[in-house]
Design an enzyme around this catalytic site. Structure first.
Site, PDB file in Angstrom:
ATOM      1  N   GLN A   1      -1.218  -8.313  -3.002  1.00 40.26           N
ATOM      2  CA  GLN A   1      -0.695  -7.863  -4.293  1.00 40.26           C
ATOM      3  C   GLN A   1       0.243  -8.865  -4.943  1.00 40.26           C
ATOM      4  OE1 GLN A   1       0.274  -3.712  -2.569  1.00 40.26           O
ATOM      5  NE2 GLN A   1      -0.258  -3.282  -4.685  1.00 40.26           N
TER       6      GLN A   1
ATOM      7  N   ARG B   1      10.354  -5.684   3.121  1.00 37.25           N
ATOM      8  CA  ARG B   1       9.105  -5.367   3.796  1.00 37.25           C
ATOM      9  C   ARG B   1       7.974  -6.128   3.119  1.00 37.25           C
ATOM     10  NH1 ARG B   1       5.188  -0.896   2.723  1.00 37.25           N
ATOM     11  NH2 ARG B   1       3.928  -0.688   4.592  1.00 37.25           N
TER      12      ARG B   1
ATOM     13  N   HIS C   1      -2.064  -4.836   5.586  1.00 41.37           N
ATOM     14  CA  HIS C   1      -1.982  -4.098   4.320  1.00 41.37           C
ATOM     15  C   HIS C   1      -3.273  -4.381   3.553  1.00 41.37           C
ATOM     16  CE1 HIS C   1       1.141  -2.124   1.502  1.00 41.37           C
ATOM     17  NE2 HIS C   1      -0.026  -2.042   0.888  1.00 41.37           N
TER      18      HIS C   1
ATOM     19  N   ASN D   1      -0.522  -0.436   7.358  1.00 40.04           N
ATOM     20  CA  ASN D   1      -0.084   0.311   6.197  1.00 40.04           C
ATOM     21  C   ASN D   1      -1.183   1.292   5.796  1.00 40.04           C
ATOM     22  OD1 ASN D   1       1.724   0.730   3.775  1.00 40.04           O
ATOM     23  ND2 ASN D   1      -0.226   0.263   2.777  1.00 40.04           N
ATOM     24  N   GLU D   2      -0.866   2.575   5.811  1.00 37.81           N
ATOM     25  CA  GLU D   2      -1.735   3.612   5.263  1.00 37.81           C
ATOM     26  C   GLU D   2      -3.183   3.521   5.728  1.00 37.81           C
ATOM     27  OE1 GLU D   2      -1.199   3.645   1.006  1.00 37.81           O
ATOM     28  OE2 GLU D   2       0.907   4.194   1.169  1.00 37.81           O
TER      29      GLU D   2
ATOM     30  N   ASN E   1       5.489   6.569   3.633  1.00 39.01           N
ATOM     31  CA  ASN E   1       5.255   6.210   2.237  1.00 39.01           C
ATOM     32  C   ASN E   1       5.050   7.509   1.484  1.00 39.01           C
ATOM     33  OD1 ASN E   1       5.190   3.669   3.331  1.00 39.01           O
ATOM     34  ND2 ASN E   1       3.090   3.188   2.717  1.00 39.01           N
TER      35      ASN E   1
ATOM     36  N   TYR F   1       4.754   9.404  -2.313  1.00 33.01           N
ATOM     37  CA  TYR F   1       4.615   9.290  -3.765  1.00 33.01           C
ATOM     38  C   TYR F   1       4.513  10.644  -4.466  1.00 33.01           C
ATOM     39  CZ  TYR F   1       3.986   4.280  -3.252  1.00 33.01           C
ATOM     40  OH  TYR F   1       4.198   2.960  -2.992  1.00 33.01           O
TER      41      TYR F   1
ATOM     42  N   GLU G   1       7.838   3.081   1.650  1.00 36.72           N
ATOM     43  CA  GLU G   1       7.471   2.975   0.234  1.00 36.72           C
ATOM     44  C   GLU G   1       7.843   4.251  -0.499  1.00 36.72           C
ATOM     45  OE1 GLU G   1       3.369   2.015  -0.706  1.00 36.72           O
ATOM     46  OE2 GLU G   1       3.319   0.432   0.791  1.00 36.72           O
TER      47      GLU G   1
ATOM     48  N   TRP H   1       9.162   0.718  -3.628  1.00 44.03           N
ATOM     49  CA  TRP H   1       7.895   0.089  -4.005  1.00 44.03           C
ATOM     50  C   TRP H   1       7.908  -0.040  -5.533  1.00 44.03           C
ATOM     51  CZ3 TRP H   1       4.299  -2.456  -1.384  1.00 44.03           C
ATOM     52  CH2 TRP H   1       3.237  -2.940  -2.150  1.00 44.03           C
TER      53      TRP H   1
ATOM     54  N   GLU I   1      -2.041  -4.034  -8.675  1.00 42.45           N
ATOM     55  CA  GLU I   1      -2.083  -2.649  -8.196  1.00 42.45           C
ATOM     56  C   GLU I   1      -3.525  -2.237  -7.859  1.00 42.45           C
ATOM     57  OE1 GLU I   1      -0.096  -0.476  -6.933  1.00 42.45           O
ATOM     58  OE2 GLU I   1      -1.559   1.129  -6.965  1.00 42.45           O
ATOM     59  N   TRP I   2      -4.132  -2.971  -6.922  1.00 42.34           N
ATOM     60  CA  TRP I   2      -5.438  -2.625  -6.367  1.00 42.34           C
ATOM     61  C   TRP I   2      -6.453  -2.316  -7.477  1.00 42.34           C
ATOM     62  CZ3 TRP I   2      -4.898  -4.764  -1.956  1.00 42.34           C
ATOM     63  CH2 TRP I   2      -3.713  -4.643  -1.248  1.00 42.34           C
TER      64      TRP I   2
HETATM   65  C1  PNW Z   1       0.313   2.599  -1.666  1.00 42.07           C
HETATM   66  N1  PNW Z   1      -2.205   8.169  -3.624  1.00 42.07           N
HETATM   67  O1  PNW Z   1      -0.978   3.116  -1.783  1.00 42.07           O
HETATM   68  C2  PNW Z   1       0.168   1.175  -1.153  1.00 42.07           C
HETATM   69  O2  PNW Z   1       0.713   1.014   0.134  1.00 42.07           O
HETATM   70  C3  PNW Z   1       0.660   0.123  -2.081  1.00 42.07           C
HETATM   71  O3  PNW Z   1       0.066  -1.119  -1.747  1.00 42.07           O
HETATM   72  C4  PNW Z   1       0.388   0.536  -3.496  1.00 42.07           C
HETATM   73  O4  PNW Z   1       0.632  -0.487  -4.426  1.00 42.07           O
HETATM   74  C5  PNW Z   1       1.257   1.742  -3.778  1.00 42.07           C
HETATM   75  O5  PNW Z   1       1.031   2.769  -2.836  1.00 42.07           O
HETATM   76  C6  PNW Z   1       1.071   2.317  -5.170  1.00 42.07           C
HETATM   77  O6  PNW Z   1      -0.231   2.751  -5.345  1.00 42.07           O
HETATM   78  C7  PNW Z   1      -1.257   4.371  -2.245  1.00 42.07           C
HETATM   79  O7  PNW Z   1      -3.376   8.451  -3.956  1.00 42.07           O
HETATM   80  C8  PNW Z   1      -2.537   4.646  -2.674  1.00 42.07           C
HETATM   81  O8  PNW Z   1      -1.255   9.024  -3.751  1.00 42.07           O
HETATM   82  C9  PNW Z   1      -2.877   5.904  -3.105  1.00 42.07           C
HETATM   83  C10 PNW Z   1      -1.907   6.882  -3.142  1.00 42.07           C
HETATM   84  C11 PNW Z   1      -0.620   6.610  -2.714  1.00 42.07           C
HETATM   85  C12 PNW Z   1      -0.309   5.365  -2.267  1.00 42.07           C
END
Ligand code: PNW
Length: 447
Positions: free
Chosen positions: A18, A75, A118, A162-163, A287, A289, A352, A399, A406-407
């Site tokens: 990223q 990190r 990652h 990671n995840e 992590n 969100y 995160e 984060w 952003e992927w």
């Molecule tokens: C994380 N969701 O991924 C990743 O670890 C980071 O690399 C990424 O940039 C960041 O969150 C923000 O997207 C996620 O669907 C992907 O809730 C999907 C989700 C959450 C986190």
């Protein structure tokens, strides 16, 4: 003032693909993300991480930025195809970059947290089947050894993965992340092989080892409806317990094993695997969100849940971030409490937490991102409340340090506490970054 425990870690996080760029420099090989980004229509605007934030060349600038933001932890992830070449040999030049990074952090009193994976799998391993193949986990252990030999004397805190949820289900079932496959059976295999990779790497690293899981609060739409209650439990199984239980309890949850049975999940589990996967960890990375609000009735959206295609996520009407993710700070409090009461207690780092918003610089080049500042503030209040309730949270990583790739959303979604101008690569702390620096400096939230 809401004061945090002495020694609390105030960090920010990034991931190699990223931010680094320098995709073909110093012998870096191809990863699945390089290839995925070339597939038409997979990434918004056809963006890719070939240059990203140019962090590889702006390392000193970014180290100075971290100091300016008062961070005492950082990190980052190591890019596997940068340090192991396509013949399986060690790429010294690639390792040199991470040595300079780690030395720079230590010089500044910033504690390095190193993530081994990652999501940037070497493409050569995807050619051989990727995470659907058991051998990939064995290769990962070799790679872990290479990084450990180079940096084990200086880095005390390691994250294996990671995840794994995203790496397996988004990459192999939903196909929205690299390698972009839509093969639920391969995704089920990938879940187990990623966890096996975690267990094998854990044995190689004689430092403090953790894993970062993306955990969610999960609620039924109607808390009185058995159909919704069951739906929420199953989604909790796929999103949370499928990863928490093997890593922290040494077993897969039986209800999830049932849901994944049609995909042949159990066929991949061999004697001894769960003992490896469940070997004691030193800490857990969370992590967080958002939450899922789930129904088993028609309606809403169905995410990438394999084995649960008839379950739906229904918006609650709460505010959402630019990703469309509902903001529910209390879900972080509940997640932390749940870990404390339902699992063996480990020190926790929030590895995160953060948000994308459509914010833009003003005429003077400053991003006044009040919504992002508020997002951090509200979530940090919940972290503090969890600590007060007895949960052993040791650190928090915003984060992200920088706006970055952003992927699948490309550069359109910005998570940084520092703004990046992708024309000049200038970094400018946003309002949220300045605020975070004050919080980190005071080890406390202002009233
Ligand atoms: C994380 N969701 O991924 C990743 O670890 C980071 O690399 C990424 O940039 C960041 O969150 C923000 O997207 C996620 O669907 C992907 O809730 C999907 C989700 C959450 C986190």
């Amino acid at each position: 003032m809401t004061v945090f425990p002495e020694g609390f870690l105030w960090g920010a996080a990034t991931a190699a693909y990223q931010v680094e760029g320098a995709a073909v420099e110093d012998g870096r090989c191809e990863s699945i993300w390089d290839v995925f980004c070339r597939m038409p229509g997979r990434v918004v605007n056809g963006d890719n991480g070939t240059v990203a934030t140019n962090h590889y060349h702006l390392l000193d600038v970014d180290l100075a930025l971290m100091s300016e933001l008062n961070l005492n932890a950082y990190r980052f992830s190591v890019s596997w195809p940068r340090v192991v070449d396509d013949d399986g040999g060690v790429n010294r030049k690639g390792l040199d970059f991470y040595e300079r990074l780690v030395d720079g952090l230590l010089d500044r009193g910033i504690r390095p947290f190193l993530t081994l994976y990652h999501w940037d799998l070497p493409q050569r391993l995807e050619h051989q089947g990727g995470w659907a193949q058991r051998d990939t986990a064995l290769h990962f252990a070799d790679y872990a050894q290479v990084v450990h030999e180079a940096l084990g004397d200086r880095v005390d805190d390691w994250t294996t993965l990671n995840e794994p949820y995203c790496a397996s289900l988004l990459g192999y079932a939903a196909g929205v992340h690299a390698p972009g496959r839509r093969e639920p059976r391969a995704a089920a295999a990938a879940v187990h092989h990623l966890l096996l990779a975690h267990g094998l790497a854990r044995k190689v690293i004689d430092k403090r080892v953790g894993i970062s899981l993306n955990l969610y609060a999960v609620d039924p739409v109607n808390p009185d409806d058995p159909v919704d209650i069951d739906a929420a439990w199953r989604v909790d199984g796929l999103q949370n317990r499928l990863f928490l239980d093997p890593v922290l309890l040494g077993k897969y949850p039986s209800d999830v094993l049932g849901d994944l049975a049609p995909l042949g999940f159990a066929d991949h589990i061999r004697d001894g695997d769960l003992a490896l996967i469940g070997a004691p960890l030193d800490w857990l990375g969370v992590n967080y969100y958002t939450r899922h609000r789930v129904t088993g009735h028609a309606g809403g959206r169905t995410p990438e849940w394999i084995g649960a295609e008839h379950l739906h996520n229904v918006p609650s009407g709460l505010p959402t971030t630019a990703m469309g993710w509902e903001e529910l700070p209390d879900g972080l409090f509940r997640t932390l409490n749940r870990l404390h009461t339902e699992y063996p207690r480990l020190p926790i780092h929030i590895t995160e937490n953060g948000a994308a918003y459509d914010d833009a610089p003003d005429a003077a080049g400053f991003v006044e991102d009040r919504d992002r500042q508020r997002y951090f503030e509200q979530h940090l209040h919940c972290v503090e409340a969890a600590i007060t309730a007895g949960v052993d949270v040791r650190g928090y990583f915003a984060w992200s340090l920088l706006d970055n790739f952003e992927w699948a959303e490309g550069y359109a979604k910005r998570f940084g506490i520092a703004h990046v101008d992708f024309g000049t690569f200038a970094r400018t702390p946003k309002l949220s970054g300045r605020w975070y620096a004050r919080v980190a400096g005071a080890n406390a939230l202002p009233e």
